[in-house]
Write an enzyme that holds these catalytic residues in place. Structure first.
Site, PDB file in Angstrom:
ATOM      1  N   SER A 181       0.852  -0.972   0.040  1.00  0.00           N
ATOM      2  CA  SER A 181      -0.134   0.103  -0.074  1.00  0.00           C
ATOM      3  C   SER A 181       0.779   1.209   0.043  1.00  0.00           C
ATOM      4  O   SER A 181       1.866   1.251  -1.065  1.00  0.00           O
ATOM      5  CB  SER A 181      -0.930  -0.137   1.219  1.00  0.00           C
ATOM      6  N   HIS A 208      -2.392  -1.037  -3.435  1.00  0.00           N
ATOM      7  CA  HIS A 208      -3.649  -0.252  -3.377  1.00  0.00           C
ATOM      8  C   HIS A 208      -3.505   1.049  -4.092  1.00  0.00           C
ATOM      9  O   HIS A 208      -2.307   1.923  -3.666  1.00  0.00           O
ATOM     10  CB  HIS A 208      -3.860   0.106  -1.782  1.00  0.00           C
ATOM     11  N   ASP A 308      -4.271  -4.939   5.773  1.00  0.00           N
ATOM     12  CA  ASP A 308      -4.890  -5.749   4.721  1.00  0.00           C
ATOM     13  C   ASP A 308      -3.715  -6.871   4.535  1.00  0.00           C
ATOM     14  O   ASP A 308      -2.370  -6.684   4.494  1.00  0.00           O
ATOM     15  CB  ASP A 308      -4.948  -4.911   3.630  1.00  0.00           C
TER      16      ASP A 308
END
Length: 364
Positions: A181, A208, A308
């Site tokens: 991310s 992401h 995540d």
């Protein structure tokens, strides 16, 4: 314990965008707008005067554009910067270059108050603005310095290496599944660029990133590695020597399907609900590959906010796969790998520059 209020400065040449972003950020009790600026030059003056905790910076502006402004911020007044970018090849390319300059993240330019996606977009803008303030700017600067030190000879070698790629094969001996991310684009460039051309693995990536940007990012990464890199499409066959990147706003899962009379593993894309605020989701990818590939999997959880990847990593580990978490020492934001380590799921905790070597050992 109450969180400290984050002081944000918005730099954008559009009065409408400045107003929209101000309204969005003002809805978050942990964020406070301390000023706005209408171009890069105005922004630099206000950064020097106001010393914000985070800057939201338009990538295309008159007088002093986003890249010039970012370069000054990184050099003269280190502050986390989140780029504001519209769709379009030029805007996306500038934003990807901004990551090399030292930007922490990117948000999609809000298109208007009547957009059906505005609630989701507003949540993402606030989340990324908060996360940016947790970035380790020293790690960003170290990565930037290493990139700038690369010689023309190194660049030529990369191009030649790229031209001599090996043929891909759908017989898959190993699967490298990578989640990242905040700080991920530069980390992935470094990691994937370190893989040998003949690495005996298929590579699957969830980064992401807003819709639209993953296509440009895939092309950029493709030009810097010996492996074939592409944005995943529905039905793409999983092959050794190929890197598939989940498209923005789509989960990427791997499913088994009969293709031309032969059972193959292929990419399946969906717009099912976000997980932990993200689509694509690292967890969704990891969960899907665990029962298919089992002990053939090496899952990597790189820099990023929140958690995540941890639930999915647990499923991979149960099926015999290996888990690598990025060490705090090289993370831009130590969140996702931290949760993997906290839950004792990691087989290896490694800084970014040690990962490729260890991966080759594991899968050879």
């Amino acid at each position: 314990m109450l969180e400290m209020t984050i002081r944000a400065l918005i730099v954008d040449d559009s009065a409408l965008i400045r107003k929209l972003l101000s309204d969005i950020l003002s809805q978050d009790p942990n964020l406070r707008i301390i000023g706005t600026a209408f171009n890069g030059k105005d922004g630099l003056e206000k950064i020097k005067k106001l010393r914000p905790d985070v800057v939201l910076l338009d990538n295309i502006m008159p007088v002093f554009d986003g890249l010039k402004t970012l370069a000054w911020i990184v050099k003269e007044c280190p502050t986390p910067v989140v780029m504001i970018s519209a769709f379009g090849e030029r805007a996306e390319e500038i934003t990807l270059t901004a990551f090399e300059y030292g930007a922490v993240d990117v948000i999609q330019r809000p298109e208007g108050i009547l957009s059906q996606n505005m609630p989701d977009m507003a949540e993402e803008i606030c989340r990324k603005t908060r996360a940016a303030t947790k970035a380790n700017l020293e790690n960003l600067e170290c990565m930037r310095n290493r990139e700038l030190e690369e010689t023309d000879i190194n660049k030529r070698e990369k191009i030649e290496k790229h031209r001599s790629r090996k043929e891909t094969t759908s017989f898959v001996r190993n699967v490298l599944a990578i989640g990242a991310s905040t700080g991920g684009p530069r980390a992935l460039e470094k990691l994937i660029g370190s893989f040998p051309a003949d690495i005996p693995a298929a590579v699957l990536i969830v980064q992401h990133m807003p819709a639209g940007f993953t296509a440009s990012f895939s092309k950029r990464l493709d030009s810097k590695t010996a492996l074939r890199v592409k944005e995943a499409e529905e039905g793409d066959i999983i092959e050794e020597g190929t890197v598939l990147i989940a498209p923005g706003n789509h989960h990427m899962e791997i499913v088994q399907k009969t293709v031309k009379g032969r059972k193959e593993e292929v990419a399946h894309l969906s717009c099912s609900p976000k997980e932990l605020g993200s689509r694509p989701s690292v967890n969704a990818l990891f969960r899907s590959i665990a029962p298919i590939y089992g002990s053939k999997i090496v899952s990597l959880v790189l820099t990023g906010m929140n958690c995540d990847g941890a639930d999915g990593a647990e499923q991979v580990k149960k099926m015999g796969g290996k888990i690598i978490a990025e060490a705090q020492s090289s993370c831009v934001v130590y969140g996702m790998p931290k949760e993997v380590v906290r839950r004792k799921l990691a087989d290896f905790v490694l800084p970014l520059d040690k990962m490729a070597e260890e991966i080759v050992k594991i899968i050879s």
